[in-house]
Every structure is written in structure tokens, then in C-alpha cells.
Design a protein around this motif. Structure first.
Motif: not given
Length: 306
Positions: A115-129
């Protein structure tokens, strides 16, 4: 199916190829951004997906260029934690205003860093199993599981529905931070041991002393998580057991990295717990030993052998 998604996978190794391939099989337009040897094989023969339930070649697009994310509704961001900022800057000029960037990475702070690199874009976290590996150029091997837990976002309902319809169980959770910490704990328990021994999970948990080491690691992780104010969901001990039961033949991503002579993400796994423990005055000797031993193996492999 609703309107197909335009999907790009940035850093399409084993994890990205699995989820991108599943979406492509379901009719979405998928482009993998991957290493040249994989791109060449996929462009020629398609992506071979050798899973527990099917073995087939999936046709999709592949490129070595970050600009291939242009036009994507969804970017699955799957690079190593060490490359988060660099890869984020590479795709930034090519992202549309409504593109969702979904972080499918190990560690607990990648979405925040991105998010610090892409402040103008929506960034969401995901947990991968998921248990996967690249068995050769353009050849994905799936060992088990394959579900996601994702942040609520503007597009999360649509993305979760598309993933679910593609055979990827996806949960939207308001406590993704806790879920990321649960995944971190699982990684800390399994990854370094698998890397040092170069053996799969099932063999390791059957070895003398290893279950006790894993319990020590988990206990330290939980103490640090509590100090961080993190609510780790569910039965952690049961989740740890489930990994070996559901993926006994899986080698950790850290083991795969070391076997290929590549830098690992250990600084963002056990190393993260060591650093945050130190910040809170919590001793983490089991995590420190595993972190230090993996770093030792890494340094040895980095030195040319005479």
C-alpha cells in the motif's frame, strides 16, 4: 458464470500458477507474469496442472513483462516477500484505477508495504492455504488444499464468488490480520524444519524431537502475537496438526528455495517473530535457532564450491 474477470498474476510461481490456472479453467482471462522458462513452456504447451483431482493442460496467456497486468480487474500478487516493493513499483504504471491487487504472499506485512508503494490503488491481503510446487517449466504440481481468506474490499464479493465458482474456497474475513498470523505460525512451525532437513512435512513430524520443537515455536509465536494485539483465530494446535495430515508429501516453500539455491523468505517468517519478540522483550529462542540455521544454509549455498 457472470462476466469473466481479467486477471493478471504477478510473480507466477507455484502459488500464482495454481490460483491463476484455476481461474483460467473456469473461463476467466488470465495472464501469468513469470520467469522466462515458464513463459516459454506455457506459451508452447499451456500450463500443466497436475492436481489431486485432475491432470490437464490449461491454456492462458503468459509474459515476462510487468506491463502485462494492464487492463486487469484483479492482480494476484505472488512475488516473494523480499521483492514486494520492487515488484509493486514495476506494475504501478500499468494498473487501472479500479484494479484490485490481492496479496497472496507469506508473511504478515506485505499488504501494508505494498500500500505504501501503491497509495492510489486498492490493495487487499489474502491468506493462502495450498501445497504446490513447480515440477518443471510450465508444470505445476498440487499436493493439497487450496483455499483463501481475503480482506473485505470494494471488489471482494465479486472476486470471492469468482474464486469459489472456480473451485477455490474463499472466505471474506474482517480479521485477516489474525488469519495472517495463524498462517505465519504454521509457516514458522514447518518451513525451516523442512528446509534444513530437505524432507516433507509428514516425515518431519514423525521424527524424534521435532513435534516438541514445533510446539516451542508455536508457543513463542502466540506470545508475540498477543503482545502485538493480534487475535489469532481458531484452534492453533489443530491447525498445526492439519498441515501434516492434509499435505504429508509437501516440502515447504523455504525448502524449495534452498534446494534451488535461491534466497528464502525466512527473514519474514521466523525472523519476523524474532524481531517483534525483541521489540516486546519476549524471548524467542526456538524461532531464533531455526532462523539462524536457515540463514547458515543459505550462506553456504551462496558460496561457490571448489
Amino acid at each position: 458464470m457472470t462476466t469473466p474477470l481479467q486477471v493478471a498474476v504477478m510473480g507466477a510461481g507455484a502459488v500464482g500458477c495454481y490460483f491463476g490456472g484455476m481461474l483460467a479453467r473456469a473461463g476467466h482471462a488470465v495472464t501469468l507474469v513469470a520467469r522466462p522458462q515458464h513463459v516459454e513452456a506455457i506459451q508452447r504447451d499451456g500450463l500443466r496442472m497436475e492436481t489431486r483431482t485432475f491432470d490437464e493442460r490449461v491454456r492462458l496467456q503468459a509474459s515476462t513483462e510487468p506491463a502485462a497486468v494492464r487492463g486487469a480487474d484483479l492482480v494476484l500478487f505472488c512475488v516473494k516477500s523480499t521483492d514486494t516493493e520492487t515488484a509493486g513499483r514495476l506494475i504501478q504504471p500499468h494498473l487501472g484505477p479500479d484494479t484490485l491487487v490481492l496479496c497472496l504472499q507469506n508473511g504478515v506485512d506485505n499488504a501494508e508495504r505494498l500500500r505504501a508503494v501503491l497509495p492510489a490503488h486498492e490493495v487487499a491481503a489474502a491468506v493462502v492455504y495450498v501445497g504446490t510446487e513447480m515440477a518443471g517449466p510450465g508444470h505445476l504440481k498440487h499436493h493439497g488444499r487450496g483455499e483463501l481468506v481475503i480482506d473485505p474490499s470494494r471488489a471482494s464479493e465479486r472476486v470471492a464468488a469468482a474464486l469459489g465458482a472456480a473451485g477455490v474456497p474463499t472466505e471474506i474475513s474482517a480479521n485477516v490480520r489474525g488469519a495472517l498470523w495463524l498462517k505465519l505460525i504454521l509457516n514458522c512451525a514447518y518451513n525451516a524444519v523442512s528446509a534444513i532437513a530437505q524432507r516433507p512435512y509428514g516425515e518431519n513430524v514423525a521424527s524424534a524431537g521435532i513435534p516438541e520443537v514445533m510446539r516451542d515455536v508455536v508457543s513463542e509465536c502466540l506470545a508475540v502475537a498477543a503482545a502485538e494485539g493480534v487475535q489469532v483465530p481458531g484452534d492453533v494446535d489443530a491447525a498445526v496438526r492439519k498441515i501434516a495430515e492434509s499435505m504429508p508429501s509437501q516440502f515447504s516453500s523455504t525448502a524449495q528455495d534452498l534446494a534451488r539455491g535461491k534466497p528464502s523468505e525466512i527473514d519474514y517468517l521466523n525472523g519476523h517473530v524474532v524481531r517483534r519478540g525483541a521489540a516486546h522483550g519476549i524471548a524467542t529462542p526456538a524461532n531464533r535457532v531455526l532462523w539462524a540455521l536457515v540463514k547458515l544454509v543459505e550462506s553456504r549455498r551462496a558460496v561457490p564450491q571448489s
